[in-house]
Motif scaffolding. Structure first.
Motif, short mmCIF file in Angstrom:
data_model
loop_
_atom_site.label_atom_id
_atom_site.label_comp_id
_atom_site.label_asym_id
_atom_site.label_seq_id
_atom_site.Cartn_x
_atom_site.Cartn_y
_atom_site.Cartn_z
N LEU A 40 51.71 22.09 100.06
CA LEU A 40 52.65 21.56 101.07
C LEU A 40 52.20 21.94 102.47
CD1 LEU A 40 56.17 22.31 99.50
CD2 LEU A 40 55.08 20.09 99.83
N VAL A 41 51.78 23.21 102.59
CA VAL A 41 51.32 23.70 103.91
C VAL A 41 50.10 22.88 104.33
CG1 VAL A 41 50.40 25.71 105.16
CG2 VAL A 41 52.24 26.01 103.49
N ASP A 42 49.16 22.67 103.40
CA ASP A 42 47.96 21.86 103.70
C ASP A 42 48.35 20.45 104.14
OD1 ASP A 42 46.46 24.02 103.04
OD2 ASP A 42 45.90 23.31 101.03
N ASP A 43 49.46 19.94 103.58
CA ASP A 43 49.92 18.59 103.95
C ASP A 43 50.67 18.57 105.29
OD1 ASP A 43 48.85 17.61 101.65
OD2 ASP A 43 50.74 17.50 100.54
N GLY A 44 50.80 19.73 105.92
CA GLY A 44 51.41 19.77 107.26
C GLY A 44 52.90 20.08 107.26
N VAL A 45 53.49 20.44 106.11
CA VAL A 45 54.91 20.82 106.10
C VAL A 45 55.02 22.25 106.64
CG1 VAL A 45 57.00 21.09 104.70
CG2 VAL A 45 55.29 19.35 104.06
N ALA A 46 55.94 22.46 107.62
CA ALA A 46 56.09 23.80 108.23
C ALA A 46 56.95 24.68 107.31
CB ALA A 46 56.72 23.67 109.61
N VAL A 47 56.37 25.08 106.20
CA VAL A 47 57.11 25.85 105.19
C VAL A 47 57.43 27.25 105.73
CG1 VAL A 47 57.04 26.76 102.83
CG2 VAL A 47 55.87 24.61 103.37
N VAL A 48 58.66 27.69 105.50
CA VAL A 48 59.04 29.07 105.84
C VAL A 48 59.22 29.83 104.52
CG1 VAL A 48 60.82 30.54 106.88
CG2 VAL A 48 60.24 28.36 107.95
N THR A 49 58.41 30.85 104.31
CA THR A 49 58.55 31.63 103.08
C THR A 49 59.27 32.96 103.39
OG1 THR A 49 56.32 32.41 103.35
CG2 THR A 49 56.63 30.56 101.84
N THR A 50 59.34 33.84 102.41
CA THR A 50 60.18 35.04 102.55
C THR A 50 59.85 35.85 103.82
OG1 THR A 50 60.18 35.04 100.13
CG2 THR A 50 61.17 36.94 101.21
N PRO A 51 58.57 36.09 104.17
CA PRO A 51 58.33 36.86 105.40
C PRO A 51 58.88 36.16 106.65
CG PRO A 51 56.34 36.72 104.05
CD PRO A 51 57.34 35.79 103.43
N GLY A 52 58.85 34.82 106.67
CA GLY A 52 59.41 34.07 107.81
C GLY A 52 60.90 34.31 107.92
N TRP A 53 61.60 34.24 106.77
CA TRP A 53 63.05 34.53 106.79
C TRP A 53 63.30 35.95 107.25
CZ3 TRP A 53 67.82 34.54 107.59
CH2 TRP A 53 68.68 35.48 107.00
N ARG A 54 62.47 36.90 106.78
CA ARG A 54 62.66 38.30 107.19
C ARG A 54 62.55 38.44 108.72
NH1 ARG A 54 65.05 40.13 103.03
NH2 ARG A 54 63.88 40.75 101.22
N ALA A 55 61.63 37.66 109.31
CA ALA A 55 61.45 37.72 110.77
C ALA A 55 62.72 37.19 111.47
CB ALA A 55 60.23 36.90 111.19
N VAL A 56 63.30 36.11 110.95
CA VAL A 56 64.54 35.56 111.54
C VAL A 56 65.67 36.57 111.40
CG1 VAL A 56 66.31 33.77 111.31
CG2 VAL A 56 63.88 33.15 111.13
N ASP A 57 65.77 37.14 110.22
CA ASP A 57 66.83 38.12 109.94
C ASP A 57 66.73 39.29 110.93
OD1 ASP A 57 68.93 39.26 108.37
OD2 ASP A 57 67.47 40.55 107.39
N ALA A 58 65.51 39.79 111.12
CA ALA A 58 65.32 40.94 112.02
C ALA A 58 65.68 40.55 113.46
CB ALA A 58 63.87 41.42 111.94
N GLU A 59 65.29 39.34 113.88
CA GLU A 59 65.58 38.91 115.25
C GLU A 59 67.09 38.73 115.46
OE1 GLU A 59 64.02 38.90 117.90
OE2 GLU A 59 65.19 37.59 119.22
N GLU A 60 67.78 38.15 114.48
CA GLU A 60 69.24 37.97 114.61
C GLU A 60 69.93 39.33 114.70
OE1 GLU A 60 70.46 35.39 111.38
OE2 GLU A 60 70.17 33.63 112.64
N ARG A 61 69.45 40.29 113.91
CA ARG A 61 70.04 41.63 113.96
C ARG A 61 69.74 42.30 115.30
NH1 ARG A 61 71.92 43.46 108.98
NH2 ARG A 61 71.22 42.21 107.23
N ARG A 62 68.51 42.08 115.81
CA ARG A 62 68.14 42.68 117.11
C ARG A 62 69.06 42.14 118.21
NH1 ARG A 62 65.88 41.87 121.57
NH2 ARG A 62 65.45 39.66 121.18
N ARG A 63 69.28 40.80 118.19
CA ARG A 63 70.15 40.20 119.21
C ARG A 63 71.58 40.71 119.06
NH1 ARG A 63 68.02 33.89 119.76
NH2 ARG A 63 65.82 34.48 119.86
N GLY A 64 72.01 40.92 117.80
CA GLY A 64 73.35 41.44 117.57
C GLY A 64 73.49 42.85 118.15
N LYS A 65 72.47 43.68 117.89
CA LYS A 65 72.51 45.07 118.34
C LYS A 65 72.67 45.15 119.87
CE LYS A 65 70.25 49.36 117.10
NZ LYS A 65 69.02 50.00 116.72
#
Ligand code: NAP
Length: 450
Positions: free
Chosen positions: A404-429
């Motif tokens: 899928l990635v090779d076909d150009g789909v911007a796939v978000v896997t677990t590390p990508g979600w972890r980055a979003v989670d950390a950023e949302e928590r940082r903004r909350g803090k």
């Protein structure tokens, strides 16, 4: 036997519970979601001020720590790939994509500006990245009086969010633009409209009670609605929840008004909407009084009134939608199945399973989905055991997600979600709270890519 490889479509509670049970049984599981972030209605349905229910996220999040489970976000099954693609690449596919559309009232005026679906309002206030509904910031700027139609827990969420003071909402993870629009809304009165009686309402007592605990609001219940007819007397006998709800409502009907309340919640039972009135935008809701006849059928009494309102929110239930060529029951809005095995007519579709709201309809609490998902996984495992589900040796095959990635789909896997989670928590803090939801799709992708 080779390790079974399973695709789960939808990362809401039922998908996460199914994935967890599958991984525990030794399968390799990819959990697909059309959004770049997981958890479905736990993130985009549960009201942000319901902190303890929302904390289910923390439990679901731990599932990603397990071996052989991967989040595959930002992949729209039905658009980017088909269910058939997944059936070719995995031994089994479990559909848990929920019930994402709203049901309509079918009355005149429903398409006026200011007549909206609760599903849209909820998606907006939770910061759904694919939100494309009404512009609530400008709608709410002129809203003094609101009618919320339906007396389920979603309707109660909507009433509460519209009635809370800015201080009561400020600690939530709602995006800043949502908090600002709700704070600026001059809402004075919210009407909650139930077509049947208080005993037949589908809200639960804990949720109902919260309406009586708001800082700046009075709740009004008409005593005429609490005079029980024989049908309601019998329903009251049969339901503990209804009896508890009734106690709360009776207490409210006897409460003296506070006098200094800046907001009012008016509960109307035996009140059916018949027309939404307005020229360009909503000006009033026409309703008629209902009653049960001797056979227990709900009938109109002929008594009609108009309630002046600027906003009508219909909250009359969610509805599932079909996905590609997967069998679908149009009447019930669910995928036909036997114990979670998808059925085409009487025949089981090999390797295709279903769980959650798209299996049984939009009812129940989050925990109901655990039992539902575990039941479906039990069917899947039994099919492996019996040989009805063939497990192929895929050693040496290319990874489907890499493709899928090779076909150009911007796939978000677990590390990508972890980055979003950390950023949302940082903004909350930074704001002294747990989290601030990032609602913009492009921004989510950008953060996930860091
Ligand atoms: P719901 O509980 O099914 O309530 C739908 C409401 O809409 C009912 O009062 C129904 O009345 C009414 N209705 C349907 N068609 C109507 C029409 N044409 N005109 C007027 N009223 C109409 O659905 P929901 O509120 O969307 O909730 C979905 C599920 O999520 C429920 O299981 C709910 O408990 C759950 N949930 C739980 C929470 C929580 O635990 N805090 C929060 C949100 C949602 P009739 O009964 O007369 O059909």
């Amino acid at each position: 036997m080779p390790q079974p490889q399973v695709a789960v479509v939808g990362s809401g509670p039922s998908g996460m519970y199914a994935a967890d049970a599958l991984a525990e049984a030794g399968a390799k599981v990819d959990v697909f979601d059309r959004l770049p972030v997981p958890f479905g209605l736990v993130r985009y349905g549960v009201a942000p001020d319901h902190v303890s229910i929302r904390s289910v996220r923390d439990t679901l999040d731990k599932v990603w720590d397990k071996d052989h489970i991967r989040f595959v976000g930002n992949v729209d099954v039905g658009a980017d790939i088909s269910v058939e693609d997944l059936r070719g690449a995995y031994d089994a596919v479990v559909l848990t994509y929920g019930a994402s559309t709203d049901r309509r009232l079918g009355i005149e005026g429903e398409d006026l500006e200011g007549s909206v679906a609760a599903t849209d309002f909820v998606a907006w206030y939770t910061g759904h990245p694919a939100y494309a509904g009404p512009d609530f910031a400008s709608l709410l700027a002129r809203v003094r009086s609101v009618a919320v139609i339906g007396v389920g827990n979603v309707a109660v969420d909507v009433v509460r969010v519209l009635s809370k003071s800015p201080e009561e909402l400020s600690a939530t993870d709602m995006p800043d633009h949502v908090l600002a629009a709700l704070a600026a809304a001059p809402v004075e009165r919210v009407h909650l409209i139930g077509r049947r009686g208080p005993i037949q309402a589908s809200f639960t007592t804990k949720e109902l009670k919260e309406l009586g605990e708001l800082q700046e609001c009075d709740v009004h219940v008409r005593s005429v609605d609490l005079d029980l007819d024989p049908i309601s007397e019998a329903d009251l006998e049969a339901s503990k929840v209804a009896a508890r709800n009734f106690t709360v409502l009776r207490e409210w009907s006897e409460r003296a008004p506070r006098g200094d309340a800046s907001g009012h919640i008016d509960l109307h039972f035996f009140t059916r909407p018949t027309r939404i009135i307005g020229t360009d935008t909503v000006e009033a809701l026409e309703v008629e009084r209902t009653a049960f006849d001797d056979n227990g059928r709900l009938v109109a009494t002929g008594e009609s009134t108009q309630i002046p309102v600027d906003l009508v929110v219909r909250s009359v239930g969610y509805r599932g939608r079909p996905l590609g060529s997967v069998p679908f029951d149009e009447d019930r809005g669910v995928i036909p199945n036997a114990d979670g095995r998808v059925l085409e007519g009487e025949q089981v579709v090999p390797g295709l399973y279903v769980a959650g709201w798209i299996k049984r309809g939009p009812t129940g609490i989050i925990g109901t989905n655990k039992k539902c998902a575990v039941g479906t996984v039990a069917s899947l495992l039994a099919d492996i055991e019996s040989g009805a589900l063939n497990i192929r040796d895929r050693t040496g095959e290319a990874d489907f997600v890499d493709g899928l990635v090779d076909d150009g789909v911007a796939v978000v896997t677990t590390p990508g979600w972890r980055a979003v989670d950390a950023e949302e928590r940082r903004r909350g803090k930074e704001r002294g709270k747990e989290r601030v939801t990032v609602h913009d799709h492009a921004e989510l992708l950008q953060i996930a890519a860091t």
